[in-house]
Design a protein around this motif. Structure first.
Motif, PDB file in Angstrom:
ATOM      1  N   ILE A 171     -15.257 -28.890  40.897  1.00  0.00           N
ATOM      2  CA  ILE A 171     -16.414 -28.410  40.204  1.00  0.00           C
ATOM      3  C   ILE A 171     -15.964 -28.793  38.769  1.00  0.00           C
ATOM      4  O   ILE A 171     -14.929 -28.489  38.098  1.00  0.00           O
ATOM      5  CB  ILE A 171     -16.574 -27.020  40.428  1.00  0.00           C
ATOM      6  N   ILE A 172     -16.936 -29.572  37.938  1.00  0.00           N
ATOM      7  CA  ILE A 172     -16.751 -29.743  36.579  1.00  0.00           C
ATOM      8  C   ILE A 172     -18.009 -28.991  35.749  1.00  0.00           C
ATOM      9  O   ILE A 172     -19.055 -29.320  36.016  1.00  0.00           O
ATOM     10  CB  ILE A 172     -16.858 -31.173  36.392  1.00  0.00           C
ATOM     11  N   CYS A 173     -17.535 -28.281  34.947  1.00  0.00           N
ATOM     12  CA  CYS A 173     -18.436 -27.192  34.418  1.00  0.00           C
ATOM     13  C   CYS A 173     -18.645 -27.787  32.794  1.00  0.00           C
ATOM     14  O   CYS A 173     -17.645 -27.901  32.206  1.00  0.00           O
ATOM     15  CB  CYS A 173     -18.149 -25.942  34.295  1.00  0.00           C
ATOM     16  N   GLY A 174     -19.764 -27.928  32.536  1.00  0.00           N
ATOM     17  CA  GLY A 174     -19.928 -28.325  30.858  1.00  0.00           C
ATOM     18  C   GLY A 174     -20.213 -26.964  30.085  1.00  0.00           C
ATOM     19  O   GLY A 174     -20.252 -26.003  30.577  1.00  0.00           O
ATOM     20  N   ARG A 175     -20.621 -27.342  29.005  1.00  0.00           N
ATOM     21  CA  ARG A 175     -20.901 -26.367  27.832  1.00  0.00           C
ATOM     22  C   ARG A 175     -22.416 -25.843  28.309  1.00  0.00           C
ATOM     23  O   ARG A 175     -22.462 -24.431  27.992  1.00  0.00           O
ATOM     24  CB  ARG A 175     -21.011 -26.693  26.534  1.00  0.00           C
ATOM     25  N   GLY A 176     -23.257 -26.444  29.239  1.00  0.00           N
ATOM     26  CA  GLY A 176     -24.402 -26.076  29.460  1.00  0.00           C
ATOM     27  C   GLY A 176     -24.265 -24.777  30.306  1.00  0.00           C
ATOM     28  O   GLY A 176     -25.311 -23.862  30.274  1.00  0.00           O
ATOM     29  N   LEU A 177     -23.290 -24.639  31.008  1.00  0.00           N
ATOM     30  CA  LEU A 177     -22.945 -23.338  32.071  1.00  0.00           C
ATOM     31  C   LEU A 177     -22.709 -22.242  31.166  1.00  0.00           C
ATOM     32  O   LEU A 177     -23.040 -21.378  31.498  1.00  0.00           O
ATOM     33  CB  LEU A 177     -22.101 -23.942  33.077  1.00  0.00           C
ATOM     34  N   SER A 178     -22.007 -22.488  30.155  1.00  0.00           N
ATOM     35  CA  SER A 178     -21.518 -21.284  29.651  1.00  0.00           C
ATOM     36  C   SER A 178     -22.231 -20.767  28.341  1.00  0.00           C
ATOM     37  O   SER A 178     -21.926 -19.720  27.711  1.00  0.00           O
ATOM     38  CB  SER A 178     -19.959 -21.224  29.093  1.00  0.00           C
ATOM     39  N   LYS A 179     -23.199 -21.451  28.365  1.00  0.00           N
ATOM     40  CA  LYS A 179     -24.571 -21.244  26.905  1.00  0.00           C
ATOM     41  C   LYS A 179     -24.774 -19.896  27.150  1.00  0.00           C
ATOM     42  O   LYS A 179     -25.093 -19.111  26.255  1.00  0.00           O
ATOM     43  CB  LYS A 179     -25.532 -22.128  27.100  1.00  0.00           C
ATOM     44  N   HIS A 180     -25.330 -19.493  28.234  1.00  0.00           N
ATOM     45  CA  HIS A 180     -26.003 -18.317  28.309  1.00  0.00           C
ATOM     46  C   HIS A 180     -25.044 -17.105  28.994  1.00  0.00           C
ATOM     47  O   HIS A 180     -25.569 -16.209  29.876  1.00  0.00           O
ATOM     48  CB  HIS A 180     -27.218 -18.690  29.486  1.00  0.00           C
ATOM     49  N   GLY A 181     -23.981 -17.012  28.608  1.00  0.00           N
ATOM     50  CA  GLY A 181     -23.024 -16.122  29.188  1.00  0.00           C
ATOM     51  C   GLY A 181     -22.035 -16.501  30.130  1.00  0.00           C
ATOM     52  O   GLY A 181     -22.030 -17.705  30.490  1.00  0.00           O
ATOM     53  N   PRO A 182     -21.087 -15.655  30.567  1.00  0.00           N
ATOM     54  CA  PRO A 182     -19.822 -15.889  31.315  1.00  0.00           C
ATOM     55  C   PRO A 182     -20.231 -16.032  32.688  1.00  0.00           C
ATOM     56  O   PRO A 182     -19.713 -16.524  33.175  1.00  0.00           O
ATOM     57  CB  PRO A 182     -18.946 -14.665  31.235  1.00  0.00           C
ATOM     58  N   THR A 183     -21.660 -15.676  32.940  1.00  0.00           N
ATOM     59  CA  THR A 183     -21.727 -15.563  34.623  1.00  0.00           C
ATOM     60  C   THR A 183     -21.617 -17.023  35.233  1.00  0.00           C
ATOM     61  O   THR A 183     -21.414 -17.101  36.400  1.00  0.00           O
ATOM     62  CB  THR A 183     -23.072 -14.816  34.862  1.00  0.00           C
ATOM     63  N   GLY A 184     -22.212 -18.024  34.588  1.00  0.00           N
ATOM     64  CA  GLY A 184     -22.142 -19.259  35.122  1.00  0.00           C
ATOM     65  C   GLY A 184     -20.911 -19.639  35.440  1.00  0.00           C
ATOM     66  O   GLY A 184     -20.377 -20.227  36.629  1.00  0.00           O
ATOM     67  N   LEU A 185     -19.776 -19.729  34.480  1.00  0.00           N
ATOM     68  CA  LEU A 185     -18.515 -20.236  34.831  1.00  0.00           C
ATOM     69  C   LEU A 185     -17.707 -19.005  36.041  1.00  0.00           C
ATOM     70  O   LEU A 185     -17.107 -19.611  36.601  1.00  0.00           O
ATOM     71  CB  LEU A 185     -17.908 -19.956  33.420  1.00  0.00           C
ATOM     72  N   ILE A 186     -18.175 -17.783  35.896  1.00  0.00           N
ATOM     73  CA  ILE A 186     -17.716 -16.866  36.687  1.00  0.00           C
ATOM     74  C   ILE A 186     -18.193 -17.330  38.302  1.00  0.00           C
ATOM     75  O   ILE A 186     -17.523 -17.252  39.369  1.00  0.00           O
ATOM     76  CB  ILE A 186     -18.145 -15.489  36.533  1.00  0.00           C
ATOM     77  N   GLY A 187     -19.447 -17.885  38.353  1.00  0.00           N
ATOM     78  CA  GLY A 187     -20.145 -18.137  39.425  1.00  0.00           C
ATOM     79  C   GLY A 187     -19.219 -19.441  40.225  1.00  0.00           C
ATOM     80  O   GLY A 187     -18.987 -19.388  41.181  1.00  0.00           O
ATOM     81  N   ALA A 188     -18.908 -20.333  39.060  1.00  0.00           N
ATOM     82  CA  ALA A 188     -18.232 -21.414  39.719  1.00  0.00           C
ATOM     83  C   ALA A 188     -16.915 -21.008  40.111  1.00  0.00           C
ATOM     84  O   ALA A 188     -16.392 -21.592  41.165  1.00  0.00           O
ATOM     85  CB  ALA A 188     -18.169 -22.479  38.520  1.00  0.00           C
ATOM     86  N   LEU A 189     -16.247 -20.214  39.353  1.00  0.00           N
ATOM     87  CA  LEU A 189     -14.874 -19.795  39.847  1.00  0.00           C
ATOM     88  C   LEU A 189     -14.969 -19.217  41.285  1.00  0.00           C
ATOM     89  O   LEU A 189     -14.107 -19.145  41.946  1.00  0.00           O
ATOM     90  CB  LEU A 189     -14.276 -18.862  38.640  1.00  0.00           C
ATOM     91  N   ASN A 190     -15.824 -18.279  41.301  1.00  0.00           N
ATOM     92  CA  ASN A 190     -16.132 -17.567  42.602  1.00  0.00           C
ATOM     93  C   ASN A 190     -16.057 -18.533  43.897  1.00  0.00           C
ATOM     94  O   ASN A 190     -15.314 -18.178  44.866  1.00  0.00           O
ATOM     95  CB  ASN A 190     -17.274 -16.630  42.555  1.00  0.00           C
ATOM     96  N   ILE A 191     -16.840 -19.673  43.478  1.00  0.00           N
ATOM     97  CA  ILE A 191     -16.742 -20.575  44.968  1.00  0.00           C
ATOM     98  C   ILE A 191     -15.643 -21.181  45.065  1.00  0.00           C
ATOM     99  O   ILE A 191     -15.181 -20.936  46.164  1.00  0.00           O
ATOM    100  CB  ILE A 191     -17.952 -21.742  44.536  1.00  0.00           C
ATOM    101  N   VAL A 192     -14.824 -21.625  43.881  1.00  0.00           N
ATOM    102  CA  VAL A 192     -13.579 -22.121  44.425  1.00  0.00           C
ATOM    103  C   VAL A 192     -12.519 -21.038  44.771  1.00  0.00           C
ATOM    104  O   VAL A 192     -11.537 -21.095  45.691  1.00  0.00           O
ATOM    105  CB  VAL A 192     -12.876 -22.445  42.906  1.00  0.00           C
ATOM    106  N   ARG A 193     -12.687 -19.794  44.095  1.00  0.00           N
ATOM    107  CA  ARG A 193     -11.653 -18.772  44.742  1.00  0.00           C
ATOM    108  C   ARG A 193     -12.109 -18.464  46.160  1.00  0.00           C
ATOM    109  O   ARG A 193     -11.220 -18.228  46.907  1.00  0.00           O
ATOM    110  CB  ARG A 193     -11.830 -17.578  44.037  1.00  0.00           C
ATOM    111  N   ALA A 194     -13.466 -18.249  46.524  1.00  0.00           N
ATOM    112  CA  ALA A 194     -13.821 -17.834  47.788  1.00  0.00           C
ATOM    113  C   ALA A 194     -13.423 -18.852  48.870  1.00  0.00           C
ATOM    114  O   ALA A 194     -13.297 -18.496  49.952  1.00  0.00           O
ATOM    115  CB  ALA A 194     -15.192 -17.233  47.882  1.00  0.00           C
ATOM    116  N   THR A 195     -13.564 -20.037  48.507  1.00  0.00           N
ATOM    117  CA  THR A 195     -13.440 -21.160  49.564  1.00  0.00           C
ATOM    118  C   THR A 195     -11.683 -21.238  49.545  1.00  0.00           C
ATOM    119  O   THR A 195     -11.209 -22.421  50.212  1.00  0.00           O
ATOM    120  CB  THR A 195     -13.986 -22.434  49.266  1.00  0.00           C
ATOM    121  N   GLY A 196     -10.886 -20.821  48.638  1.00  0.00           N
ATOM    122  CA  GLY A 196      -9.567 -20.853  48.492  1.00  0.00           C
ATOM    123  C   GLY A 196      -9.250 -22.470  48.139  1.00  0.00           C
ATOM    124  O   GLY A 196      -8.448 -23.269  48.605  1.00  0.00           O
TER     125      GLY A 196
END
Lengths: 702, 175
Positions: A498-523
């Motif tokens: 998953i490659i996250c750009g600045r557009g994702l973190s523009k509106h707060g941390p939830t976007g990046l947390i959401g991306a991290l969650n996918i990576v974490r939950a799928t190991g």
């Protein structure tokens, strides 16, 4: 892999099966001349210079395309081979119009060097004098077909490394030419302007326009430093001549795999505005040339004022994330320790605090996968990022993954870019819905059994069960089947990135947390326990700035409205802030800008301008987006008018504070201690970190 | 040892190689001790006397170039190609991509700095179809590439020839 034993020039040599004869020779310091071979590119045997004689074979064959075999008897430099090589070179010289004296590559040209080595003092064959064009249509690069030897190194590099495949070969035999796209001028083609073709070109066929007339062997120097264009931090090899930087080439190094992007290759040397050569102070609406000490005294006078003594927060600072860590460190320390203000910001448009919150920076660098993982990925999710524009080298990794490894490409971004044509799924969703989409993707992954939901609170799982596609379509503002399709592709991939750009973190941390969650939950971790996620750093030292104890303010929250003094430490920065932001500076009583080049909007807002050293004149420490510490060397000495920012703040502190309060520039953050140039900074072990289920909760409540 | 005889000539070149030859500076005195320069653009002799070494700068672009080259070939024992124009064609051969008429029109009529121009036709030699290096017309015995070859390399090569040796080719330079 089994070993093979063969004889080269009467020497018994062991090497791995599958190796080419040429590589076996190289490994044993046998110098076989080449032209079309380039380390890292597929060999094609086009130039016939690397021919060798093999016992039992009637004719010499190209060593770069012939694998070693057991018992082979190879000779590389027999008189017959040398004669053939010389003839081949003469044919190359005679085939097109090679005129060394005015060629920018002369003195550093492989064709020329091979000619010298083989004693080509004239060409015995008749010249063909073909009428060939010079393609001058590109902004930075010119292509002189007269000097092309059809080695196809540019074609292979453009395809294999850059993943653009803009260049290819038209026609056949003596009529063959390198063309761009369907034979259009280079400037109108799909060229991504990375300049890799210029680097690999053995002759002067592809050259950079800007330095084309800088011929002269004796004064040319080659120096290595770090590109300060973005957070990828490519190593660059620069030609320095008469106190000017000429062509920039990729220098390899651990990260960038021999490519650069338009920013690194050309923007640095095409600054587009004039250098500032004097300290300028605004006097009655006009700038006047003054001495730097006057600015120091004026700043000190204002710092002593009652309003600042009462409220140090009335001093603000804006730092460019392109500056070396040393400068950033000194400035933020000056703000915190001397002034006592925490109103400073690293200008990086992305939301510093939200990425810190999402990645939990305060407990060490996050363990995110490096650039090499991009070359192993079989699926890319690009979200909130315009890779072509902001991280061209990453775009190249993605393109070549899609082109050569058939990697899937999922894109969540309303904008159409070049990469969009290559996507398997492209969600044209609203930016602000990104966190919802990622949460929905996680829900589908859980439904498919691809993500581990063991730690999910029961009330949330109950809620999610009732939550169907229609709800998701409403919450995400986009057809849920597309998200489901993305989740299915993600689940099926072996190494999705998953490659996250600045557009994702523009509106707060939830976007990046959401991306991290996918990576974490799928190991989705690499072998060394790093998450398959890349948080694009837009500026060379975005990651370096994250090492500071205090994060500074958010670019978007930062309002210099009530400030008395603003320090703008910008260096070479050109386009880092929203225009509206600079307008806000007009309310500040005294603005001091540290700049290298004229920038109208900054100058309009400034009361004093201090000229500083440009990127090529300052070395320094940088931390790239995989947490690699790199030390760049200055390519040349700064000019005498350039003021060092650190020295300025030291002077200002001395002028302002009494001796007992003297300030010393603190050392770099402890994380950098003892880390060698090019080594990765240590990151925390995140293997057991739990999934943050709040993003899913937000989805169900949306 | 009897003094050797040297002749030099400049065909379709820029005279840079001869300038480089004059850059021998004080070595010209040494050269004068070893050899006589019997014909050269800097020696006002109309015809080539018999000589040991003939140095040719420039390629063959017109009928006069060819005639002079043939004369010098006949007059000299050893003919040396001096510089890139004589050896490779170099800059003058850029015109080979165009027809002679186009080249002349461009130079004498179309060029921006000229008004009412005309291609000269009286007492000027006719251009040959292509500019070529001299060895495509006559037998050449040695080459000194370079644009221009440095005085050091001219000295090394000419010195070797005067001593009757063969200079090694390890110092080639095309620019």
């Amino acid at each position: 892999m089994s070993n093979v034993r063969l004889s080269i020039n009467e020497r018994e040599i062991d090497c791995a099966a599958g190796t080419t004869i040429l590589n076996a020779c190289k490994a044993h310091d046998i110098d076989v001349p080449t032209l079309c071979h380039f380390e890292g590119l597929t060999d094609v045997g086009a130039c016939r210079l690397c021919i060798v004689e093999i016992d039992g074979m009637r004719r010499p064959i190209s060593s770069c395309t012939t694998p070693v075999e057991n018992g082979m008897v190879v000779r590389t430099h027999t008189p017959r081979l040398q004669t053939l090589r010389r003839q081949t070179l003469e044919l190359l010289f005679g085939e097109r119009n090679h005129i060394c004296p005015f060629c920018p590559r002369s003195g550093n040209c492989e064709l020329q060097n091979r000619g010298y080595e083989h004693g080509v003092d004239h060409v015995r064959f008749d010249y063909l004098f073909p009428k060939l064009p010079v393609d001058n249509s590109h902004r930075y690069i010119a292509f002189d077909h007269n000097r092309c030897i059809m080695c196809t190194r540019c074609v292979r590099a453009c395809d294999e490394w850059v993943g653009a495949h803009t260049l290819d070969v038209d026609e056949r035999g003596g009529l063959s030419r390198i063309i761009a796209d369907q034979n259009v001028p280079l400037g109108e083609s799909s060229c991504v302007s990375c300049g890799t073709c210029v680097t690999v070109c053995p002759t002067g066929a592809l050259f950079e326009k800007r330095s084309a007339h800088w011929h002269g062997r004796s004064t040319k120097e080659f120096k290595e430093t770090i590109c300060t264009g973005c957070g990828v931090g490519c190593r660059i090899r620069a030609t320095v001549q008469l106190r000017q930087v000429g062509e920039l080439h990729a220098a390899g190094g651990p990260d960038n795999n021999r490519i650069l992007c338009e920013k690194g290759r050309f923007w640095l040397t095409h600054p587009g505005s004039a250098r500032i050569n004097n300290v300028l102070i605004r006097v009655g609406g006009q700038f006047e040339q003054r001495d730097v000490d006057e600015v120091v005294q004026e700043c000190a006078r204002r710092l002593r004022s009652v309003s600042i003594q009462k409220d140090p927060q009335r001093v603000v600072a804006l730092l460019s994330g392109h500056l070396p860590l040393e400068t950033l460190n000194a400035t933020q320390s000056f703000m915190r320790d001397v002034v006592g203000s925490d109103r400073w910001v690293i200008a990086d448009r992305s939301n510093t605090q939200s990425t810190r919150a999402a990645l939990d920076i305060d407990s060490g660098l996050p363990p995110l996968a490096g650039l090499k993982e991009l070359d192993r990925a079989d699926l890319f999710v690009v979200i909130g990022a315009n890779l072509e524009r902001n991280a061209g080298v990453v775009a190249s990794y993605v393109r070549r993954g899609v082109l050569h490894r058939r990697a899937r490409l999922l894109k969540i971004n309303p904008r159409h870019t070049w990469l969009t044509d290559w996507t398997d799924v492209h969600l044209e969703s609203e930016r602000r819905r990104d966190p919802m989409i990622l949460a929905a993707m996680l829900k589908y992954l859980i439904d498919m059994g691809a993500a581990d939901a063991a730690t999910m609170p029961t009330d949330l799982s109950k809620k999610l069960k009732r939550f169907d596609d229609d709800d998701i379509s409403i919450a995400c503002g986009i057809d849920a089947t597309q998200i489901k399709q993305m989740a299915a592709l993600y689940a099926a991939a072996e190494a999705p990135m998953i490659i996250c750009g600045r557009g994702l973190s523009k509106h707060g941390p939830t976007g990046l947390i959401g991306a991290l969650n996918i990576v974490r939950a799928t190991g989705n971790q690499t072998a060394d326990g790093k998450w398959r996620l890349m948080d694009l750093a837009l500026q060379a030292n975005t990651y370096g700035a994250r090492l500071f104890e205090e994060p500074g303010l958010n670019m978007h929250d930062f309002d210099p409205h009530s400030a008395d003094i603003a320090f703008l430490v910008l260096g070479d920065s050109q386009r880092e802030w929203p225009r509206t932001w600079l307008q806000k500076l007009r309310a500040v009583t005294y603005v001091v800008a540290f700049l290298t080049r004229e920038r109208e909007d900054v100058l309009a807002a400034s009361h004093a301008v201090i000229p500083t050293a440009t990127w090529s004149e300052r070395g320094g420490t940088y931390v790239n987006l995989e947490g690699r510490l790199q030390v760049g060397a200055p390519l040349m000495q700064p000019p005498s008018h350039a003021v060092d920012e650190i020295a300025f703040f030291q002077k200002l502190s001395n002028e302002w504070k009494a001796a007992q309060d003297a300030w010393d520039v603190p050392p770099l953050p402890a994380a950098c201690d003892g880390v060698a140039d090019g080594a990765l900074l240590s990151c925390r072990d995140d293997r057991d970190r739990a999934v943050d289920w709040t993003t899913l909760r937000e989805l169900t409540e949306a | 040892m009897a003094k050797k005889r040297i002749a030099t000539v400049w065909l379709c070149g820029c005279s840079g190689c001869h300038m480089s030859f004059l850059d021998l500076d004080d070595r010209l005195i040494d050269l004068a001790a070893m050899a006589d320069v019997v014909a050269s653009p800097i020696v006002d002799v109309k015809d080539f006397p018999k000589c040991d070494i003939g140095l040719v700068e420039g390629g063959v672009a017109n009928e006069e170039n060819l005639e002079v080259l043939l004369k010098l070939r006949a007059a000299s024992d050893t003919l040396v190609s001096l510089g890139d124009c004589a050896g490779f064609g170099c800059v003058p051969m850029l015109r080979n991509q165009f027809s002679n008429q186009d080249v002349l029109d461009r130079a004498y009529i179309d060029v921006e700095s000229t008004a009412f121009g005309a291609v000269p036709t009286i007492e000027v030699p006719q251009l040959l179809p292509k500019v070529k290096p001299i060895h495509e017309h006559v037998k050449v015995d040695a080459w000194i590439p370079g644009c221009p070859p440095s005085a050091d390399r001219i000295w090394k090569a000419v010195g070797a020839l005067l001593r009757g040796e063969v200079a090694d080719g390890d110092t080639l330079e095309y620019d």
